[in-house]
Scaffold this motif. Sequence first.
Motif, short mmCIF file in Angstrom:
data_model
loop_
_atom_site.label_atom_id
_atom_site.label_comp_id
_atom_site.label_asym_id
_atom_site.label_seq_id
_atom_site.Cartn_x
_atom_site.Cartn_y
_atom_site.Cartn_z
N MET A 1 0.85 -1.19 0.00
CA MET A 1 0.00 0.00 0.00
C MET A 1 0.89 1.24 0.00
O MET A 1 1.92 1.28 0.64
CB MET A 1 -0.92 -0.01 1.20
CG MET A 1 -1.90 -1.19 1.19
SD MET A 1 -3.28 -1.03 2.31
CE MET A 1 -4.21 0.30 1.63
N SER A 2 0.44 2.24 -0.69
CA SER A 2 1.19 3.49 -0.79
C SER A 2 0.63 4.51 0.20
O SER A 2 -0.43 4.31 0.81
CB SER A 2 1.09 4.04 -2.21
OG SER A 2 -0.23 4.50 -2.47
N ARG A 3 1.32 5.60 0.33
CA ARG A 3 0.84 6.70 1.18
C ARG A 3 -0.52 7.19 0.66
O ARG A 3 -1.42 7.48 1.44
CB ARG A 3 1.88 7.83 1.21
CG ARG A 3 1.49 9.00 2.06
CD ARG A 3 1.68 8.71 3.54
NE ARG A 3 1.36 9.89 4.31
CZ ARG A 3 0.53 9.89 5.34
NH1 ARG A 3 -0.04 8.78 5.75
NH2 ARG A 3 0.27 11.00 5.98
N VAL A 4 -0.66 7.29 -0.65
CA VAL A 4 -1.94 7.74 -1.24
C VAL A 4 -3.06 6.78 -0.87
O VAL A 4 -4.13 7.21 -0.41
CB VAL A 4 -1.81 7.88 -2.78
CG1 VAL A 4 -3.17 8.05 -3.44
CG2 VAL A 4 -0.91 9.06 -3.12
N THR A 5 -2.86 5.50 -1.06
CA THR A 5 -3.95 4.55 -0.76
C THR A 5 -4.24 4.48 0.73
O THR A 5 -5.40 4.33 1.12
CB THR A 5 -3.66 3.15 -1.34
OG1 THR A 5 -2.44 2.65 -0.80
CG2 THR A 5 -3.59 3.19 -2.86
N ASN A 6 -3.22 4.63 1.57
CA ASN A 6 -3.46 4.67 3.02
C ASN A 6 -4.31 5.88 3.40
O ASN A 6 -5.23 5.77 4.21
CB ASN A 6 -2.14 4.69 3.80
CG ASN A 6 -1.45 3.34 3.82
OD1 ASN A 6 -2.09 2.31 3.68
ND2 ASN A 6 -0.14 3.37 3.97
N LEU A 7 -3.99 7.04 2.83
CA LEU A 7 -4.78 8.24 3.12
C LEU A 7 -6.20 8.12 2.57
O LEU A 7 -7.16 8.55 3.23
CB LEU A 7 -4.07 9.49 2.55
CG LEU A 7 -2.84 9.92 3.33
CD1 LEU A 7 -1.98 10.86 2.48
CD2 LEU A 7 -3.24 10.60 4.64
N LEU A 8 -6.35 7.53 1.39
CA LEU A 8 -7.70 7.32 0.85
C LEU A 8 -8.49 6.37 1.75
O LEU A 8 -9.69 6.58 1.98
CB LEU A 8 -7.63 6.80 -0.58
CG LEU A 8 -7.21 7.83 -1.63
CD1 LEU A 8 -6.82 7.15 -2.95
CD2 LEU A 8 -8.29 8.87 -1.84
#
Length: 183
Positions: A1-8
């Motif tokens: 998981m990326s930072r973007v997907t974690n924030l989403l």
Amino acid sequence: MSRVTNLLDDIAASLQNLERPVVRDLERPGLPAEDVAAQIGDAPQAVRDWYTWCNGTAHRTGQTVGDSYFIPGYFYPALDEALRIRGQGHRDLDTLGDWLPVLTSASTDMYAVVWRSDRTLGVVGVLEGAESEIEYLSVEEMLEVFSAALREGAFFVQGGTFEVDDDRMDEIYRRVTGREPLY
């Protein structure tokens, strides 16, 4: 998981806590990474992650415009819709580099990621009738602000309507970005 997907994921959890109807309408999971890459080429990884996490908001009978808001006033578009908007061009965005909307409104307002090669220049806030400016330096920064806005009550539901407290939003923007808000 990326930072973007974690924030989403964080934003989706906050929307669930607010009992926002959009949570059940998000087209999750998004598109396969290969399909996204084939359609948007050298777009930055954050943009590719955006559309692999979710590919838009489903439309259903009885759904209101407000039911579809991912943040107050804005929808999470499908990649084909984002590409259609991109194909129409935009006088401000076209001069900056390659771009793709990641959030759109019922009018022509949007948040669009702008890049050159695979280097993100920022996320531009496009408001009808106003000059378009880079509002966030990255997709991650934008999502950090939105996630904080949901956690801290700057985005809230009142009388069934998804609203924003502009003063609180400005405070969060200052704290997260270290800059003054543009608007």
